[in-house]
Design a protein around this motif. Structure first.
Motif, PDB file in Angstrom:
ATOM      1  N   LEU A 112      11.472 -32.603 -77.531  1.00 55.60           N
ATOM      2  CA  LEU A 112      12.432 -33.335 -78.359  1.00 55.60           C
ATOM      3  C   LEU A 112      13.688 -33.651 -77.566  1.00 55.60           C
ATOM      4  CD1 LEU A 112      12.308 -30.820 -81.360  1.00 55.60           C
ATOM      5  CD2 LEU A 112      10.974 -32.915 -81.162  1.00 55.60           C
ATOM      6  N   ASP A 113      14.363 -34.731 -77.970  1.00 57.80           N
ATOM      7  CA  ASP A 113      15.670 -34.972 -77.377  1.00 57.80           C
ATOM      8  C   ASP A 113      16.705 -34.112 -78.099  1.00 57.80           C
ATOM      9  OD1 ASP A 113      16.487 -36.300 -79.737  1.00 57.80           O
ATOM     10  OD2 ASP A 113      16.368 -38.297 -78.835  1.00 57.80           O
ATOM     11  N   ALA A 114      17.947 -34.191 -77.684  1.00 49.59           N
ATOM     12  CA  ALA A 114      18.996 -33.331 -78.240  1.00 49.59           C
ATOM     13  C   ALA A 114      19.285 -33.620 -79.707  1.00 49.59           C
ATOM     14  CB  ALA A 114      20.270 -33.456 -77.406  1.00 49.59           C
ATOM     15  N   ASN A 115      18.835 -34.765 -80.212  1.00 45.55           N
ATOM     16  CA  ASN A 115      19.016 -35.091 -81.622  1.00 45.55           C
ATOM     17  C   ASN A 115      17.813 -34.672 -82.468  1.00 45.55           C
ATOM     18  OD1 ASN A 115      21.593 -36.378 -81.336  1.00 45.55           O
ATOM     19  ND2 ASN A 115      20.520 -38.078 -80.367  1.00 45.55           N
ATOM     20  N   GLY A 116      16.784 -34.145 -81.813  1.00 50.55           N
ATOM     21  CA  GLY A 116      15.591 -33.724 -82.531  1.00 50.55           C
ATOM     22  C   GLY A 116      14.527 -34.802 -82.642  1.00 50.55           C
ATOM     23  N   LYS A 117      14.705 -35.915 -81.917  1.00 51.51           N
ATOM     24  CA  LYS A 117      13.707 -36.984 -81.930  1.00 51.51           C
ATOM     25  C   LYS A 117      12.535 -36.609 -81.032  1.00 51.51           C
ATOM     26  CE  LYS A 117      13.099 -41.880 -81.045  1.00 51.51           C
ATOM     27  NZ  LYS A 117      12.947 -42.538 -79.776  1.00 51.51           N
ATOM     28  N   ILE A 118      11.318 -36.828 -81.530  1.00 53.26           N
ATOM     29  CA  ILE A 118      10.112 -36.465 -80.795  1.00 53.26           C
ATOM     30  C   ILE A 118       9.901 -37.399 -79.605  1.00 53.26           C
ATOM     31  CG2 ILE A 118       7.599 -36.224 -80.910  1.00 53.26           C
ATOM     32  CD1 ILE A 118       7.970 -35.611 -83.938  1.00 53.26           C
ATOM     33  N   ILE A 119       9.708 -36.806 -78.433  1.00 51.42           N
ATOM     34  CA  ILE A 119       9.410 -37.547 -77.208  1.00 51.42           C
ATOM     35  C   ILE A 119       7.914 -37.453 -76.904  1.00 51.42           C
ATOM     36  CG2 ILE A 119       9.816 -37.659 -74.716  1.00 51.42           C
ATOM     37  CD1 ILE A 119      12.615 -36.391 -75.335  1.00 51.42           C
ATOM     38  N   LYS A 120       7.357 -36.237 -77.032  1.00 49.56           N
ATOM     39  CA  LYS A 120       5.936 -36.017 -76.719  1.00 49.56           C
ATOM     40  C   LYS A 120       5.458 -34.789 -77.481  1.00 49.56           C
ATOM     41  CE  LYS A 120       2.581 -35.745 -73.013  1.00 49.56           C
ATOM     42  NZ  LYS A 120       1.566 -36.564 -73.579  1.00 49.56           N
ATOM     43  N   THR A 121       4.166 -34.769 -77.809  1.00 47.66           N
ATOM     44  CA  THR A 121       3.575 -33.613 -78.481  1.00 47.66           C
ATOM     45  C   THR A 121       2.292 -33.183 -77.770  1.00 47.66           C
ATOM     46  OG1 THR A 121       2.269 -34.971 -80.006  1.00 47.66           O
ATOM     47  CG2 THR A 121       4.476 -34.319 -80.738  1.00 47.66           C
ATOM     48  N   TRP A 122       1.985 -31.911 -77.927  1.00 49.90           N
ATOM     49  CA  TRP A 122       0.737 -31.339 -77.423  1.00 49.90           C
ATOM     50  C   TRP A 122       0.101 -30.543 -78.553  1.00 49.90           C
ATOM     51  CZ3 TRP A 122       5.263 -31.333 -74.661  1.00 49.90           C
ATOM     52  CH2 TRP A 122       5.253 -31.997 -73.431  1.00 49.90           C
ATOM     53  N   HIS A 123      -1.117 -30.919 -78.937  1.00 47.90           N
ATOM     54  CA  HIS A 123      -1.881 -30.183 -79.950  1.00 47.90           C
ATOM     55  C   HIS A 123      -2.755 -29.180 -79.231  1.00 47.90           C
ATOM     56  CE1 HIS A 123      -1.007 -32.785 -83.454  1.00 47.90           C
ATOM     57  NE2 HIS A 123      -0.785 -33.670 -82.505  1.00 47.90           N
ATOM     58  N   GLY A 124      -2.654 -27.915 -79.594  1.00 47.10           N
ATOM     59  CA  GLY A 124      -3.463 -26.892 -78.954  1.00 47.10           C
ATOM     60  C   GLY A 124      -2.932 -26.539 -77.573  1.00 47.10           C
ATOM     61  N   LYS A 125      -3.747 -25.802 -76.854  1.00 48.61           N
ATOM     62  CA  LYS A 125      -3.412 -25.423 -75.481  1.00 48.61           C
ATOM     63  C   LYS A 125      -3.587 -26.650 -74.585  1.00 48.61           C
ATOM     64  CE  LYS A 125      -6.384 -23.232 -72.749  1.00 48.61           C
ATOM     65  NZ  LYS A 125      -6.364 -24.120 -71.614  1.00 48.61           N
ATOM     66  N   PRO A 126      -2.677 -26.879 -73.647  1.00 46.39           N
ATOM     67  CA  PRO A 126      -2.827 -28.033 -72.751  1.00 46.39           C
ATOM     68  C   PRO A 126      -4.172 -28.010 -72.023  1.00 46.39           C
ATOM     69  CG  PRO A 126      -0.666 -27.034 -72.490  1.00 46.39           C
ATOM     70  CD  PRO A 126      -1.469 -26.112 -73.363  1.00 46.39           C
ATOM     71  N   GLN A 127      -4.704 -29.199 -71.783  1.00 48.76           N
ATOM     72  CA  GLN A 127      -5.989 -29.327 -71.103  1.00 48.76           C
ATOM     73  C   GLN A 127      -5.857 -29.226 -69.584  1.00 48.76           C
ATOM     74  OE1 GLN A 127      -8.946 -29.403 -72.895  1.00 48.76           O
ATOM     75  NE2 GLN A 127      -7.425 -28.877 -74.442  1.00 48.76           N
ATOM     76  N   ASN A 128      -4.649 -29.424 -69.071  1.00 47.28           N
ATOM     77  CA  ASN A 128      -4.442 -29.341 -67.629  1.00 47.28           C
ATOM     78  C   ASN A 128      -3.889 -27.960 -67.252  1.00 47.28           C
ATOM     79  OD1 ASN A 128      -2.033 -29.908 -68.921  1.00 47.28           O
ATOM     80  ND2 ASN A 128      -1.533 -31.685 -67.711  1.00 47.28           N
ATOM     81  N   SER A 129      -3.721 -27.735 -65.967  1.00 51.09           N
ATOM     82  CA  SER A 129      -3.256 -26.427 -65.482  1.00 51.09           C
ATOM     83  C   SER A 129      -1.779 -26.210 -65.852  1.00 51.09           C
ATOM     84  CB  SER A 129      -3.404 -26.361 -63.962  1.00 51.09           C
ATOM     85  OG  SER A 129      -2.425 -27.187 -63.342  1.00 51.09           O
ATOM     86  N   PRO A 130      -1.325 -24.957 -65.829  1.00 49.89           N
ATOM     87  CA  PRO A 130       0.093 -24.689 -66.088  1.00 49.89           C
ATOM     88  C   PRO A 130       1.012 -25.478 -65.148  1.00 49.89           C
ATOM     89  CG  PRO A 130      -1.131 -22.644 -66.169  1.00 49.89           C
ATOM     90  CD  PRO A 130      -2.085 -23.711 -65.685  1.00 49.89           C
ATOM     91  N   GLU A 131       0.610 -25.608 -63.890  1.00 49.42           N
ATOM     92  CA  GLU A 131       1.434 -26.347 -62.919  1.00 49.42           C
ATOM     93  C   GLU A 131       1.496 -27.828 -63.273  1.00 49.42           C
ATOM     94  OE1 GLU A 131       0.120 -22.559 -61.395  1.00 49.42           O
ATOM     95  OE2 GLU A 131      -1.095 -24.241 -62.105  1.00 49.42           O
TER      96      GLU A 131
END
Length: 145
Positions: A112-131
């Protein structure tokens, strides 16, 4: 010598600081020109939530990046009585869920940005590596500075 080296290593590992008050998180994010990472979790019953925190959020690469770029908020919905927060914390988490997670997804992570606006979401555990996941978040943070 090994003990000194280990002490120095442990001294410089960033720790994860979770903000418990979303209003303060937004204020801090504005002051520091940072983004907010809001994570909905079931810390004592949701397997993917536990993996996300253990393998991704607690990873050194994430902690280092988050320390310089993010204000972290965890809206936790544990089931065991001993893990349930204060009534105020439960109420705040429910309000955050009503605003950002009406479907009740776990884990569910939002940038979220500082106003609480959604920039991106992830449902569940990410599919890519932690890095890779950390690099994705950092790239978004860098693009907004």
């Amino acid at each position: 010598m090994k003990l000194i080296t280990m002490f120095l290593f442990l001294t410089f590992i960033p720790t994860i600081n979770w903000e418990t008050d979303f209003t303060i998180a937004k204020k801090t994010a504005k002051e520091k020109n940072e983004l907010i990472l809001l994570n909905f979790s079931g810390s004592d019953w949701c397997g993917p939530c536990i993996v996300l925190h253990r393998d991704y959020i607690q990873s050194e690469v994430f902690k280092e990046m988050a320390d310089k770029n993010l204000v972290l908020v965890n809206a936790d919905f544990p089931r065991k009585k001993k893990n349930i927060g204060t009534p105020e914390q439960v109420k705040q988490n429910e309000q955050l869920a009503e605003l950002y997670n009406k479907e009740g997804n776990f884990p569910f992570t939002l940038l979220l940005d500082a106003n609480g606006k959604i920039i991106k979401t992830w449902h569940g555990k990410p599919q890519n590596s932690p890095e890779e996941w950390t690099a994705e978040i950092k790239a978004i943070c860098d693009s907004r500075k």
